[in-house]
Design an enzyme around this catalytic site. Structure first.
Site, PDB file in Angstrom:
ATOM      1  CG  LEU A  15      28.559   1.109   6.270  1.00 32.65           C
ATOM      2  CD1 LEU A  15      28.893   2.650   6.755  1.00 32.65           C
ATOM      3  CD2 LEU A  15      29.740   0.245   6.145  1.00 32.65           C
ATOM      4  CG  ASN A  54      21.952   1.560   6.990  1.00 27.69           C
ATOM      5  OD1 ASN A  54      21.168   0.879   7.392  1.00 27.69           O
ATOM      6  ND2 ASN A  54      23.322   1.513   6.679  1.00 27.69           N
ATOM      7  CG  PHE A  55      21.496   3.075  10.843  1.00 31.00           C
ATOM      8  CD1 PHE A  55      22.030   1.793  11.409  1.00 31.00           C
ATOM      9  CD2 PHE A  55      22.441   4.130  10.134  1.00 31.00           C
ATOM     10  CE1 PHE A  55      23.472   1.632  11.078  1.00 31.00           C
ATOM     11  CE2 PHE A  55      24.128   3.654   9.901  1.00 31.00           C
ATOM     12  CZ  PHE A  55      24.473   2.200  10.499  1.00 31.00           C
ATOM     13  CG  LEU A  56      13.222   2.004   8.729  1.00 28.01           C
ATOM     14  CD1 LEU A  56      12.565   3.255   9.317  1.00 28.01           C
ATOM     15  CD2 LEU A  56      12.567   1.628   7.267  1.00 28.01           C
ATOM     16  CE  LYS A  93      -4.254  -0.711  -0.493  1.00 26.95           C
ATOM     17  NZ  LYS A  93      -4.228  -0.961  -2.237  1.00 26.95           N
ATOM     18  CB  THR A 108      20.508  -2.990   1.577  1.00 27.46           C
ATOM     19  OG1 THR A 108      20.924  -2.409   2.669  1.00 27.46           O
ATOM     20  CG2 THR A 108      21.664  -2.731   0.369  1.00 27.46           C
TER      21      THR A 108
HETATM   22  C1  YNC Z   1      12.563  -1.937   5.096  1.00 25.33           C
HETATM   23  N1  YNC Z   1      13.257  -2.597   5.690  1.00 25.33           N
HETATM   24  O1  YNC Z   1       6.902  -2.781   3.241  1.00 25.33           O
HETATM   25  P1  YNC Z   1       3.992  -1.736   2.203  1.00 25.33           P
HETATM   26  S1  YNC Z   1      16.738  -1.711   6.180  1.00 25.33           S
HETATM   27  C2  YNC Z   1      11.571  -0.218   3.473  1.00 25.33           C
HETATM   28  N2  YNC Z   1      12.861  -0.826   4.125  1.00 25.33           N
HETATM   29  O2  YNC Z   1       4.915  -1.093   3.309  1.00 25.33           O
HETATM   30  P2  YNC Z   1       4.938  -0.388   9.477  1.00 25.33           P
HETATM   31  C3  YNC Z   1      10.059  -1.366   4.592  1.00 25.33           C
HETATM   32  N3  YNC Z   1      10.192  -0.475   3.770  1.00 25.33           N
HETATM   33  O3  YNC Z   1       4.719  -2.886   1.885  1.00 25.33           O
HETATM   34  P3  YNC Z   1       6.957  -1.965  11.127  1.00 25.33           P
HETATM   35  C4  YNC Z   1      10.971  -1.960   5.468  1.00 25.33           C
HETATM   36  N4  YNC Z   1      10.363  -2.881   6.209  1.00 25.33           N
HETATM   37  O4  YNC Z   1       2.709  -1.707   2.862  1.00 25.33           O
HETATM   38  C5  YNC Z   1       8.990  -2.697   5.922  1.00 25.33           C
HETATM   39  N5  YNC Z   1       8.997  -1.746   5.282  1.00 25.33           N
HETATM   40  O5  YNC Z   1       4.016  -0.449   0.829  1.00 25.33           O
HETATM   41  C6  YNC Z   1       7.284  -1.545   4.590  1.00 25.33           C
HETATM   42  N6  YNC Z   1      12.550  -3.623  11.926  1.00 25.33           N
HETATM   43  O6  YNC Z   1       5.275  -0.302   7.881  1.00 25.33           O
HETATM   44  C7  YNC Z   1       6.597  -2.274   4.290  1.00 25.33           C
HETATM   45  N7  YNC Z   1      15.201  -2.285   9.768  1.00 25.33           N
HETATM   46  O7  YNC Z   1       5.474   0.929  10.240  1.00 25.33           O
HETATM   47  C8  YNC Z   1       5.041  -1.694   4.501  1.00 25.33           C
HETATM   48  O8  YNC Z   1       5.963  -1.502   9.838  1.00 25.33           O
HETATM   49  C9  YNC Z   1       5.453  -0.640   5.565  1.00 25.33           C
HETATM   50  O9  YNC Z   1       6.251  -1.269  12.354  1.00 25.33           O
HETATM   51  C10 YNC Z   1       4.998  -1.172   6.876  1.00 25.33           C
HETATM   52  O10 YNC Z   1       8.242  -0.962  10.732  1.00 25.33           O
HETATM   53  C11 YNC Z   1       9.300  -1.434   9.616  1.00 25.33           C
HETATM   54  O11 YNC Z   1      17.537   0.612   7.136  1.00 25.33           O
HETATM   55  C12 YNC Z   1      10.713  -1.478  10.333  1.00 25.33           C
HETATM   56  O12 YNC Z   1      14.788  -4.573   9.722  1.00 25.33           O
HETATM   57  C13 YNC Z   1      11.691  -2.140   9.373  1.00 25.33           C
HETATM   58  O13 YNC Z   1      12.493  -1.641  13.222  1.00 25.33           O
HETATM   59  C14 YNC Z   1      11.143  -0.102  10.722  1.00 25.33           C
HETATM   60  O14 YNC Z   1      10.040  -3.628  11.299  1.00 25.33           O
HETATM   61  C15 YNC Z   1      10.515  -2.145  11.869  1.00 25.33           C
HETATM   62  O15 YNC Z   1       7.346  -3.327  10.909  1.00 25.33           O
HETATM   63  C16 YNC Z   1      11.894  -2.499  12.337  1.00 25.33           C
HETATM   64  O16 YNC Z   1       3.622  -0.659   9.792  1.00 25.33           O
HETATM   65  C17 YNC Z   1      13.708  -4.201  12.661  1.00 25.33           C
HETATM   66  O17 YNC Z   1       7.126  -0.469   5.636  1.00 25.33           O
HETATM   67  C18 YNC Z   1      14.891  -3.133  12.027  1.00 25.33           C
HETATM   68  C19 YNC Z   1      14.815  -3.289  10.448  1.00 25.33           C
HETATM   69  C20 YNC Z   1      15.251  -2.284   8.465  1.00 25.33           C
HETATM   70  C21 YNC Z   1      16.866  -2.206   7.960  1.00 25.33           C
HETATM   71  C22 YNC Z   1      17.198   0.009   6.292  1.00 25.33           C
HETATM   72  C23 YNC Z   1      16.973   0.535   4.948  1.00 25.33           C
HETATM   73  C24 YNC Z   1      15.570   1.357   5.146  1.00 25.33           C
HETATM   74  C25 YNC Z   1      15.255   2.168   3.591  1.00 25.33           C
HETATM   75  C26 YNC Z   1      13.851   2.766   3.657  1.00 25.33           C
HETATM   76  C27 YNC Z   1      13.576   3.314   2.284  1.00 25.33           C
HETATM   77  C28 YNC Z   1      14.009   4.526   1.831  1.00 25.33           C
HETATM   78  C29 YNC Z   1      13.815   5.164   0.437  1.00 25.33           C
HETATM   79  C30 YNC Z   1      14.740   6.197   0.286  1.00 25.33           C
HETATM   80  C31 YNC Z   1      14.378   7.411   0.886  1.00 25.33           C
HETATM   81  C32 YNC Z   1      14.837   8.788   0.349  1.00 25.33           C
HETATM   82  C33 YNC Z   1      14.276   9.129  -1.076  1.00 25.33           C
HETATM   83  C34 YNC Z   1      14.986  10.191  -1.617  1.00 25.33           C
HETATM   84  C35 YNC Z   1      15.404  10.889  -2.335  1.00 25.33           C
END
Ligand code: YNC
Ligand code: MG
Length: 388
Positions: A388, A136-138, A3, A172
């Site tokens: 990283l 990174n570090f989301l 979504k 990533t």
């Molecule tokens: C993820 N890792 O699909 P849809 S990596 C991106 N990266 O959206 P909610 C992610 N999106 O599918 P939660 C994602 N993981 O409905 C989930 N999503 O379209 C998407 N984990 O949100 C998912 N850190 O808040 C869905 O989910 C929506 O409460 C759901 O939060 C997710 O740093 C998260 O693995 C990952 O802390 C924060 O699970 C949480 O589960 C958590 O309901 C443990 O979100 C740690 C973890 C992720 C490591 C990373 C790279 C992140 C990239 C983000 C995208 C960047 C885009 C570019 C932005 C700049 C643009 C310019 C110019």
């Protein structure tokens, strides 16, 4: 299905087979005056903060959030434990923006409950060098998961990146999102097989005893390449030349100058290790290798609390065979008491992984670009980028 991601300028699954779509930016930049001036709305109990990672207190809060809530393996046995020094290094490259280090706090208690970061980078895609953010570090606190906070975090970092007139990003994730530019695999080389087996990171192979396993992974006490030594500041020009030339062969790779190499490759105790080969005859630097330190917490083990892991970073060989260079990297990592040496199957890594007794990990690491389409998915060996 997705979504949030369906609304974003990223390659979509439905377009994967459509080769008529052009390569390059998906959306054009808008005038900066049209970028939203106020932050996105958070649920009422929470507030945005910019995290000053130079502050010992803030850095410790970020460290604590991540060490308790960041990425775990599929079986929840290990969790990444990035050190404070590592986080400072990762977030303070040349030209970084403090405004891209974004936290969410509980208004009443000021407790830090979510985090996301960007850093600036020039990334080359084929012949196009693009200013990007590396995101990174989301991280969202375990108690606030599945409340759609992540999309708000991503939109807010995007807004702050746009305010700096940057319109693309690289990131990533272990999860599949629309849509990977490539999907890589981690490989693991045991340095301390007994501990890795004790903590459940690896298992004793079929028809293997502990003592046969320890013998299998034994390494020489010292490196074998003449002229192999720790990288120094004076090596930055030569290492930059080697790395720039090497990275040209990949479809996607960073465009690094000497200041970047000084930041990203020069050794920093407990964070990044780098070694050069200086020819004993010509005194020229002909090769280098590097790895970063990223321990994992071992969850719920009675005796062991951390797994000391080295991660292969950038390696370039012009004279020393890559196999020998990377074997020397294993030897110094073993000397420094790492338990395991990890490497992705990117760049030329496939040419040494099996030979040097790495085994494939489970799970993948997917690479993504934001607002930049590629016509085809890449092979991992076409990727020259390590995040990283
Ligand atoms: C993820 N890792 O699909 P849809 S990596 C991106 N990266 O959206 P909610 C992610 N999106 O599918 P939660 C994602 N993981 O409905 C989930 N999503 O379209 C998407 N984990 O949100 C998912 N850190 O808040 C869905 O989910 C929506 O409460 C759901 O939060 C997710 O740093 C998260 O693995 C990952 O802390 C924060 O699970 C949480 O589960 C958590 O309901 C443990 O979100 C740690 C973890 C992720 C490591 C990373 C790279 C992140 C990239 C983000 C995208 C960047 C885009 C570019 C932005 C700049 C643009 C310019 C110019
Ligand atoms: Mg949430």
């Amino acid at each position: 299905r997705h979504k949030f991601w369906e609304t974003q300028p990223v390659g979509q699954f439905k377009d994967l087979r459509d080769t008529s779509l052009p390569e390059g930016p998906i959306e054009s930049p808008t005038p900066l005056s049209e970028v939203k001036q106020e932050p996105y709305n958070l649920p009422n109990l929470y507030e945005w903060v910019t995290c000053d990672m130079d502050s010992e207190e803030t850095c410790a809060e970020v460290y604590n959030l991540l060490s308790n809530n960041y990425v775990e393996d599929d079986e929840n046995m290990f969790r990444f434990n990035y050190s404070k020094e590592f986080l400072r290094w990762a977030l303070h490259p040349p030209g970084y923006y403090k405004s891209w280090h974004i936290g969410v706090r509980v208004k009443s208690s000021k407790k830090l409950v979510a985090f996301i970061t960007g850093i600036p980078a020039r990334i080359r895609v084929r012949s196009d060098v693009v200013s990007m953010a590396e995101v990174n570090f989301l991280c969202v606190h375990k108690k606030l998961r599945s409340k759609r906070l992540a999309p708000v975090m991503i939109k807010e970092v995007t807004r702050r990146v746009h305010l700096e007139n940057i319109w693309q990003a690289a990131y990533t994730a272990g999860v599949v999102l629309p849509t990977p530019i490539t999907s890589c695999q981690y490989w693991h080389r045991s340095l301390n097989p007994k501990k890795l087996i004790d903590v459940g990171f690896s298992r004793l192979g079929p028809r293997m005893t502990m003592s046969r396993t320890m013998k299998l992974y034994k390494l020489p006490d010292s490196t074998v390449t003449p002229g192999f030594r720790k990288m120094e500041l004076r090596d930055v020009p030569a290492v930059t030349r080697l790395l720039r030339t090497y990275l040209l062969q990949f479809v996607v790779a960073p465009d690094l100058d000497e200041l970047d190499v000084e930041h990203w490759i020069l050794p920093k105790e407990g964070v990044i290790d780098s070694y050069v080969v200086e020819s004993p005859e010509t005194h020229k630097v002909t090769d280098f290798c590097s790895f970063y330190t990223l321990p994992s917490s071992i969850l719920g083990h009675p005796t062991h609390s951390t797994l000391k892991a080295a991660y292969s970073y950038y390696n370039v060989s012009t004279k020393t065979p890559l196999l020998q260079l990377m074997n020397d990297a294993l030897i110094v990592a073993k000397q420094k008491d790492f338990d395991v040496f990890n490497a992705l199957d990117v760049m030329h890594n496939e040419t040494f992984l099996k030979e040097l007794k790495y085994g494939p990990g489970d799970g993948k690491l997917h690479y993504y670009l934001y607002n930049y389409r590629l016509k085809h998915i890449l092979r991992p060996s076409e990727l020259g980028l390590v995040l990283l």
